[in-house]
Design an enzyme around this catalytic site. Structure first.
Site, mmCIF file in Angstrom:
data_model
loop_
_atom_site.group_PDB
_atom_site.id
_atom_site.type_symbol
_atom_site.label_atom_id
_atom_site.label_comp_id
_atom_site.label_asym_id
_atom_site.label_seq_id
_atom_site.Cartn_x
_atom_site.Cartn_y
_atom_site.Cartn_z
ATOM 1 C CD GLN A 36 107.003 72.615 51.862
ATOM 2 O OE1 GLN A 36 106.326 73.463 51.631
ATOM 3 N NE2 GLN A 36 107.226 72.316 53.354
ATOM 4 C CB CYS A 37 105.599 66.817 46.927
ATOM 5 S SG CYS A 37 105.003 65.794 45.239
ATOM 6 N N GLY A 38 103.042 68.445 45.776
ATOM 7 C CA GLY A 38 101.496 68.612 45.853
ATOM 8 C C GLY A 38 100.945 67.080 46.104
#
Length: 159
Positions: A36-38
């Site tokens: 879910q990290c950019g």
């Protein structure tokens, strides 16, 4: 020092232990990841490195971590599926671990001790990358924003 890496173990997403001995003779790129990290699009670049160089001895190992703003909320099984379906990951993944604090996983404790970062050994964010030589010696650390393709030349020199 070079044999210490091969004494370490980590569990795969199903909880089965994997010895780093399995990777002896390979150049190993170890990354703390989060779906879910950019920076999650880096999964594609990591997979490209793996596909390009695996026949020359590179293996990429992904260690999911939920210590940075909860960016790996998935179960181990769901994380593995997300990596395969959304990013095409075929390199080995492990169960969620901690990379900082008292619960730091032994693999990351070892790497941080040998390769400190810009502001100390603490991992600052997801997608910090460590390269370990084919004889188990930590070679280099890259910060989270360094894209996998930018590491290609350095990796090639160590294959």
């Amino acid at each position: 020092m070079s044999n210490e890496f091969y004494e370490l173990r980590a569990n795969d997403p199903q909880g089965r232990p994997v010895s780093m001995e399995r990777f002896r003779g390979k150049t190993v790129l170890i990354v703390n990841t989060a779906t879910q990290c950019g920076l999650a699009p880096q999964f594609r670049g990591l997979e490209e490195l793996y596909e390009r160089y695996k026949d020359r001895g590179l293996v990429v190992l992904g260690f999911p971590c939920n210590q940075f703003r909860g960016q790996e909320p998935e179960s181990n099984e769901m994380m593995e599926e997300t990596c395969k379906v959304n990013f095409g990951v075929s390199f080995p993944l492990f169960e969620k671990i901690e990379v900082n604090g008292p619960g730091t996983h032994p693999v990351f404790r070892f790497l941080k001790k040998r390769l400190g970062g810009f502001l100390g050994s603490r991992i600052k964010w997801n997608f910090t990358k460590f390269l370990v030589s084919a004889d188990g010696k930590p070679l280099r650390r890259w910060g989270p924003v360094v894209k996998p393709e930018a590491m290609r030349g350095y990796i090639e020199r160590h294959l």
